[in-house]
Design a protein around this motif. Structure first.
Motif, PDB file in Angstrom:
ATOM      1  N   PHE A  45       0.749  -1.382  -0.067  1.00  0.00           N
ATOM      2  CA  PHE A  45      -0.117   0.007  -0.126  1.00  0.00           C
ATOM      3  C   PHE A  45       0.960   1.274   0.015  1.00  0.00           C
ATOM      4  O   PHE A  45       0.332   2.291  -0.429  1.00  0.00           O
ATOM      5  CB  PHE A  45      -1.063   0.044   1.118  1.00  0.00           C
ATOM      6  N   GLY A  46       1.966   1.311   0.263  1.00  0.00           N
ATOM      7  CA  GLY A  46       2.612   2.470   0.649  1.00  0.00           C
ATOM      8  C   GLY A  46       2.912   2.908   1.871  1.00  0.00           C
ATOM      9  O   GLY A  46       2.230   2.215   2.789  1.00  0.00           O
ATOM     10  N   VAL A  47       3.450   4.004   2.311  1.00  0.00           N
ATOM     11  CA  VAL A  47       3.547   4.433   3.728  1.00  0.00           C
ATOM     12  C   VAL A  47       2.364   5.607   3.979  1.00  0.00           C
ATOM     13  O   VAL A  47       1.852   6.274   3.084  1.00  0.00           O
ATOM     14  CB  VAL A  47       4.905   5.167   3.755  1.00  0.00           C
ATOM     15  N   HIS A  48       2.073   5.809   5.223  1.00  0.00           N
ATOM     16  CA  HIS A  48       1.348   6.854   5.605  1.00  0.00           C
ATOM     17  C   HIS A  48       1.910   8.370   5.487  1.00  0.00           C
ATOM     18  O   HIS A  48       1.282   9.275   5.066  1.00  0.00           O
ATOM     19  CB  HIS A  48       0.807   6.742   7.229  1.00  0.00           C
ATOM     20  N   SER A  49       3.293   8.375   5.744  1.00  0.00           N
ATOM     21  CA  SER A  49       3.916   9.659   5.884  1.00  0.00           C
ATOM     22  C   SER A  49       4.923   9.678   5.038  1.00  0.00           C
ATOM     23  O   SER A  49       6.013   8.610   5.190  1.00  0.00           O
ATOM     24  CB  SER A  49       4.268   9.991   7.256  1.00  0.00           C
ATOM     25  N   VAL A  50       5.363  10.589   4.253  1.00  0.00           N
ATOM     26  CA  VAL A  50       6.604  10.659   3.453  1.00  0.00           C
ATOM     27  C   VAL A  50       7.221  11.929   3.657  1.00  0.00           C
ATOM     28  O   VAL A  50       6.582  13.049   3.713  1.00  0.00           O
ATOM     29  CB  VAL A  50       6.401  10.674   1.788  1.00  0.00           C
TER      30      VAL A  50
END
Ligand SMILES: [Zn+2]
Length: 344
Positions: free
Chosen positions: A235-240
């Motif tokens: 899904f990918g990350v919450h925060s970049v």
């Protein structure tokens, strides 16, 4: 006094200039104990057009107040102070909202027409709002970490705040320079569960791991995006935390954020347009960030530095004198050094 002046790309010199002095009644003069070279100083170092008059350099400093104007109340001669990279009055509507980098009477150090901190001394406008008095002596062992409160630690923290890092979140940090490394510290401090650093330099990655990075992605472009997805259940990350500022890094940032995620950008954008606007729209991805109001964060971060819970001063891997500043720029530009500290 002696001060650093940049006359064009690759052309940094130590010049003898008139001594810093108060001009406005709200000014102070600070004798610089420690300064440093910033990753953002490398952009003009690579690209600046030749200038006859040049630009004073440096926007991060700790020093001792040498003189104050008639209206200065909060700081006094002899105080040891941190100088954030932007000056601000501390009283306008934006300062009171904690956004000192938008102060209506504010501005930045180390730009044309302003003093720079890579110097023996610096004139500080809006001294009461700008300077933060430290509760320690100038030979304190934590000076390198305290110096990072003038920019990189506050900037890494701002990226984390803008990216909505919170306990249990999956976080990616793009960029393994001093700000990215401080972003790792900030993400861990705010309770992130997983911290993926995207970077490729062995020494910096090793430090990132010590600061709390749980995973390393050294690929670039589509391969990097693929690797981050694999590490986060697809899904990918919450925060970049986007700590570079190039089109490619911004594209990667939006591509690895999960739907509903956030990108906190603190790398000064080197282009006018924002890439990946369509995927950002369809993913409901928040894109936030900007120049960090580091003055607002000193209160929060200082106790953690003084009590040794965070050690952002470890980003400094070289200490030089003022005369060695031109070589310090070269060393940082060639990635020979992560961040250079200057003792004028
Ligand atoms: Zn203000």
């Amino acid at each position: 006094m002696r001060a650093t002046v940049m006359f064009g790309a690759g052309d940094v010199r130590i010049e003898t200039l008139p001594d810093a002095r108060t001009i406005e009644p709200t000014d102070a003069v600070v004798v610089v104990s420690r300064a440093c070279i910033c990753g953002s100083d490398l952009w003009p170092y690579k690209t600046m057009e030749h200038s006859e008059t040049g630009r004073r350099m440096g926007h991060e400093a700790i020093g001792v107040v040498e003189s104050v104007g008639a209206d200065v109340r909060a700081v006094k001669v002899g105080d040891l102070v941190v100088m954030p990279f932007a000056y601000s009055d501390g009283t306008c509507t934006f300062c009171r909202a904690g956004l000192q980098t938008s102060c209506i009477h504010g501005g930045f150090f180390g730009v044309v027409g302003m003093d720079g901190a890579q110097a023996e001394a610096v004139r500080v406008p809006q001294a009461d709002g700008t300077l933060f008095v430290l509760p320690v002596g100038k030979d304190h062992a934590l000076m390198p970490s305290l110096l990072t409160l003038s920019d990189v630690m506050g900037t890494g923290h701002h990226a984390a705040v803008a990216a909505k890092v919170a306990p249990g979140k999956k976080v990616a940090v793009i960029g393994d320079g001093a700000v990215g490394l401080c972003g790792v510290i900030a993400a861990r401090r705010l309770g992130a569960e997983q911290i993926i650093i995207l970077g490729r330099h062995a020494d910096r990655i090793a430090l990132a791991r010590e600061f709390g990075a749980t995973d390393v992605v050294s690929e670039r472009g589509d391969e990097a995006i693929e690797r981050v997805r694999e590490l986060t259940g697809g899904f990918g990350v919450h925060s970049v935390l986007e700590c570079v500022g190039l089109e490619q890094s911004m594209l990667t940032a939006i591509s690895i954020a999960r739907p509903g995620g956030a990108v906190g950008r603190v790398g000064v954008p080197q282009g006018e347009t924002m890439p990946a606007s369509l995927p950002a729209f369809y993913g409901n991805i928040t894109v936030s960030g900007g120049p960090a109001p580091v003055r607002a964060y000193i209160d929060e971060l200082l106790p953690d530095v003084l009590e040794g819970r965070i050690e952002p001063g470890r980003v400094f891997d070289r200490v030089i004198s003022l005369d060695e500043v031109p070589d310090g720029y070269r060393a940082m530009n060639e990635r020979e050094s992560i961040k250079v500290m200057v003792e004028p």
